[in-house]
Design a protein around this motif. Structure first.
Motif, PDB file in Angstrom:
ATOM      1  N   ALA A 176       0.798  -1.227   0.000  1.00 49.17           N
ATOM      2  CA  ALA A 176       0.000   0.000   0.000  1.00 49.17           C
ATOM      3  C   ALA A 176       0.829   1.274   0.000  1.00 49.17           C
ATOM      4  O   ALA A 176       0.405   2.294  -0.526  1.00 49.17           O
ATOM      5  N   VAL A 177       2.006   1.210   0.607  1.00 47.25           N
ATOM      6  CA  VAL A 177       2.797   2.429   0.736  1.00 47.25           C
ATOM      7  C   VAL A 177       3.925   2.511  -0.290  1.00 47.25           C
ATOM      8  O   VAL A 177       4.361   3.599  -0.640  1.00 47.25           O
ATOM      9  N   LEU A 178       4.353   1.369  -0.817  1.00 49.51           N
ATOM     10  CA  LEU A 178       5.428   1.401  -1.809  1.00 49.51           C
ATOM     11  C   LEU A 178       4.955   1.036  -3.217  1.00 49.51           C
ATOM     12  O   LEU A 178       5.109   1.818  -4.151  1.00 49.51           O
ATOM     13  N   LEU A 179       4.389  -0.157  -3.367  1.00 47.09           N
ATOM     14  CA  LEU A 179       4.047  -0.636  -4.714  1.00 47.09           C
ATOM     15  C   LEU A 179       2.857   0.095  -5.334  1.00 47.09           C
ATOM     16  O   LEU A 179       2.946   0.589  -6.457  1.00 47.09           O
ATOM     17  N   ALA A 180       1.737   0.132  -4.619  1.00 46.76           N
ATOM     18  CA  ALA A 180       0.520   0.719  -5.195  1.00 46.76           C
ATOM     19  C   ALA A 180       0.696   2.184  -5.598  1.00 46.76           C
ATOM     20  O   ALA A 180       0.311   2.561  -6.703  1.00 46.76           O
ATOM     21  N   PRO A 181       1.274   3.038  -4.747  1.00 46.60           N
ATOM     22  CA  PRO A 181       1.415   4.437  -5.169  1.00 46.60           C
ATOM     23  C   PRO A 181       2.247   4.612  -6.443  1.00 46.60           C
ATOM     24  O   PRO A 181       1.886   5.395  -7.318  1.00 46.60           O
ATOM     25  N   VAL A 182       3.331   3.873  -6.552  1.00 43.71           N
ATOM     26  CA  VAL A 182       4.173   4.007  -7.746  1.00 43.71           C
ATOM     27  C   VAL A 182       3.432   3.477  -8.966  1.00 43.71           C
ATOM     28  O   VAL A 182       3.286   4.181  -9.980  1.00 43.71           O
ATOM     29  N   PHE A 183       2.929   2.245  -8.876  1.00 45.61           N
ATOM     30  CA  PHE A 183       2.218   1.616  -9.988  1.00 45.61           C
ATOM     31  C   PHE A 183       1.003   2.441 -10.417  1.00 45.61           C
ATOM     32  O   PHE A 183       0.821   2.758 -11.593  1.00 45.61           O
ATOM     33  N   GLU A 184       0.157   2.795  -9.460  1.00 41.86           N
ATOM     34  CA  GLU A 184      -1.091   3.481  -9.799  1.00 41.86           C
ATOM     35  C   GLU A 184      -0.867   4.903 -10.279  1.00 41.86           C
ATOM     36  O   GLU A 184      -1.556   5.368 -11.190  1.00 41.86           O
ATOM     37  N   GLU A 185       0.090   5.611  -9.709  1.00 38.41           N
ATOM     38  CA  GLU A 185       0.337   6.978 -10.173  1.00 38.41           C
ATOM     39  C   GLU A 185       0.937   6.983 -11.576  1.00 38.41           C
ATOM     40  O   GLU A 185       0.616   7.843 -12.390  1.00 38.41           O
ATOM     41  N   SER A 202       6.329  12.634  -8.668  1.00 35.41           N
ATOM     42  CA  SER A 202       6.862  12.532  -7.312  1.00 35.41           C
ATOM     43  C   SER A 202       5.848  13.020  -6.282  1.00 35.41           C
ATOM     44  O   SER A 202       5.660  12.395  -5.238  1.00 35.41           O
ATOM     45  N   TYR A 203       5.184  14.141  -6.572  1.00 39.02           N
ATOM     46  CA  TYR A 203       4.199  14.682  -5.626  1.00 39.02           C
ATOM     47  C   TYR A 203       2.975  13.772  -5.518  1.00 39.02           C
ATOM     48  O   TYR A 203       2.432  13.586  -4.431  1.00 39.02           O
ATOM     49  N   CYS A 204       2.553  13.204  -6.628  1.00 36.83           N
ATOM     50  CA  CYS A 204       1.397  12.298  -6.627  1.00 36.83           C
ATOM     51  C   CYS A 204       1.719  11.017  -5.871  1.00 36.83           C
ATOM     52  O   CYS A 204       0.890  10.527  -5.092  1.00 36.83           O
ATOM     53  N   ILE A 205       2.904  10.482  -6.097  1.00 37.22           N
ATOM     54  CA  ILE A 205       3.320   9.267  -5.397  1.00 37.22           C
ATOM     55  C   ILE A 205       3.390   9.539  -3.899  1.00 37.22           C
ATOM     56  O   ILE A 205       2.926   8.735  -3.078  1.00 37.22           O
ATOM     57  N   PHE A 206       3.947  10.693  -3.528  1.00 37.05           N
ATOM     58  CA  PHE A 206       4.018  11.059  -2.106  1.00 37.05           C
ATOM     59  C   PHE A 206       2.615  11.175  -1.505  1.00 37.05           C
ATOM     60  O   PHE A 206       2.344  10.626  -0.435  1.00 37.05           O
ATOM     61  N   PHE A 207       1.725  11.900  -2.190  1.00 40.46           N
ATOM     62  CA  PHE A 207       0.350  12.058  -1.708  1.00 40.46           C
ATOM     63  C   PHE A 207      -0.307  10.697  -1.503  1.00 40.46           C
ATOM     64  O   PHE A 207      -0.885  10.407  -0.456  1.00 40.46           O
ATOM     65  N   HIS A 208      -0.205   9.832  -2.493  1.00 42.44           N
ATOM     66  CA  HIS A 208      -0.834   8.515  -2.469  1.00 42.44           C
ATOM     67  C   HIS A 208      -0.230   7.638  -1.363  1.00 42.44           C
ATOM     68  O   HIS A 208      -0.959   6.991  -0.593  1.00 42.44           O
ATOM     69  N   ALA A 209       1.091   7.625  -1.261  1.00 41.54           N
ATOM     70  CA  ALA A 209       1.767   6.797  -0.252  1.00 41.54           C
ATOM     71  C   ALA A 209       1.445   7.286   1.156  1.00 41.54           C
ATOM     72  O   ALA A 209       1.154   6.484   2.057  1.00 41.54           O
ATOM     73  N   PHE A 210       1.471   8.598   1.351  1.00 42.66           N
ATOM     74  CA  PHE A 210       1.184   9.163   2.670  1.00 42.66           C
ATOM     75  C   PHE A 210      -0.282   8.933   3.048  1.00 42.66           C
ATOM     76  O   PHE A 210      -0.602   8.608   4.189  1.00 42.66           O
ATOM     77  N   TYR A 211      -1.165   9.057   2.070  1.00 44.52           N
ATOM     78  CA  TYR A 211      -2.586   8.782   2.284  1.00 44.52           C
ATOM     79  C   TYR A 211      -2.782   7.336   2.751  1.00 44.52           C
ATOM     80  O   TYR A 211      -3.431   7.076   3.766  1.00 44.52           O
ATOM     81  N   ASN A 212      -2.191   6.395   2.031  1.00 40.69           N
ATOM     82  CA  ASN A 212      -2.320   4.975   2.394  1.00 40.69           C
ATOM     83  C   ASN A 212      -1.672   4.690   3.754  1.00 40.69           C
ATOM     84  O   ASN A 212      -2.212   3.918   4.551  1.00 40.69           O
ATOM     85  N   LEU A 213      -0.528   5.312   4.019  1.00 39.67           N
ATOM     86  CA  LEU A 213       0.137   5.120   5.307  1.00 39.67           C
ATOM     87  C   LEU A 213      -0.752   5.612   6.453  1.00 39.67           C
ATOM     88  O   LEU A 213      -0.898   4.927   7.465  1.00 39.67           O
ATOM     89  N   LEU A 214      -1.346   6.786   6.290  1.00 39.29           N
ATOM     90  CA  LEU A 214      -2.214   7.317   7.342  1.00 39.29           C
ATOM     91  C   LEU A 214      -3.423   6.412   7.560  1.00 39.29           C
ATOM     92  O   LEU A 214      -3.823   6.173   8.706  1.00 39.29           O
ATOM     93  N   LEU A 215      -3.990   5.871   6.475  1.00 40.84           N
ATOM     94  CA  LEU A 215      -5.128   4.958   6.639  1.00 40.84           C
ATOM     95  C   LEU A 215      -4.690   3.652   7.305  1.00 40.84           C
ATOM     96  O   LEU A 215      -5.432   3.084   8.102  1.00 40.84           O
ATOM     97  N   LEU A 216      -3.503   3.200   6.976  1.00 42.47           N
ATOM     98  CA  LEU A 216      -2.992   1.971   7.571  1.00 42.47           C
ATOM     99  C   LEU A 216      -2.757   2.136   9.068  1.00 42.47           C
ATOM    100  O   LEU A 216      -3.041   1.253   9.855  1.00 42.47           O
ATOM    101  N   LEU A 217      -2.247   3.309   9.438  1.00 40.28           N
ATOM    102  CA  LEU A 217      -1.982   3.580  10.868  1.00 40.28           C
ATOM    103  C   LEU A 217      -3.272   3.793  11.618  1.00 40.28           C
ATOM    104  O   LEU A 217      -3.386   3.562  12.779  1.00 40.28           O
TER     105      LEU A 217
END
Length: 193
Positions: free
Chosen positions: A107-116, A178-193
């Motif tokens: 959710a924090v590494l693969l999905a943000p890169v792939f999906e963005e 880079s900004y989209c990947i960061f947004f997506h990864a941080f979003y998923n990280l916050l939901l995971l936490l």
């Protein structure tokens, strides 16, 4: 219209491919989170091959980031997650707890890169090259992003579309994944936490 259909069919095929790969992996590992992460990795590799075959790598812009902008997008993400959580009364739960480590990787590494890369990079830039307006690019790629993510079990599932919309708007403004990947990864990280 052909370019929208081509893009949509490509996304649909990747989704079907993901499900076809997930079933045997799941039967092998018996752990959904681990199986989903392995499947994401396989589909990411497949996506890279599709990008190379269609010469879409020219659409992928990953550049250095401005720390002030990164902080701003991090703050935007935090506000978005908190407001989404509040508005849904805490019912946004995209993660189960079988294997949090593999879910974290997926959710924090693969999905943000792939999906963005697929939805913002290749998607928006491909549609731009084909002459589609900014509003069409943003809305269409956000709808595709939402459709791929949601089972539509409640009105709260609209957050997937909104997440895609925010990411598409960030991409249209910055032209830097880079900004989209960061947004997506941080979003998923916050939901995971």
């Amino acid at each position: 219209m052909k370019s929208l259909l081509f893009y949509f069919i490509t996304i649909l095929l990747l989704l079907v491919c993901q499900q076809v790969i997930l079933l045997p992996v799941l039967s092998l590992f018996k752990n959904f989170d681990l199986s989903f992460t392995i499947t994401q990795l396989i589909v990411t590799i497949l996506t890279i091959l599709i990008i190379i075959k269609n010469q879409w790598q020219k659409y992928i812009f990953i550049e250095n980031v401005n720390l002030k902008k990164l902080f701003f997008y991090g703050l935007l993400t935090l506000i978005y997650v908190l407001s989404s959580h509040y508005l849904s009364h805490g019912n946004i739960n995209i993660f189960n707890s079988e294997n949090r480590f593999s879910r974290l990787i997926g959710a924090v590494l693969l999905a943000p890169v792939f999906e963005e890369i697929i939805f913002r990079g290749a998607g928006i830039e491909y549609l731009k090259e084909k002459g589609h307006s900014k509003i069409t690019r943003v809305i269409f790629t956000s709808i595709c992003f939402g459709l791929v993510h949601t089972p539509f079990t409640s009105i709260g599932d609209i957050h997937f579309f909104v997440t895609g919309l925010i990411s598409a708007l960030i991409y249209e403004k910055e032209r830097n994944l880079s900004y989209c990947i960061f947004f997506h990864a941080f979003y998923n990280l916050l939901l995971l936490l």
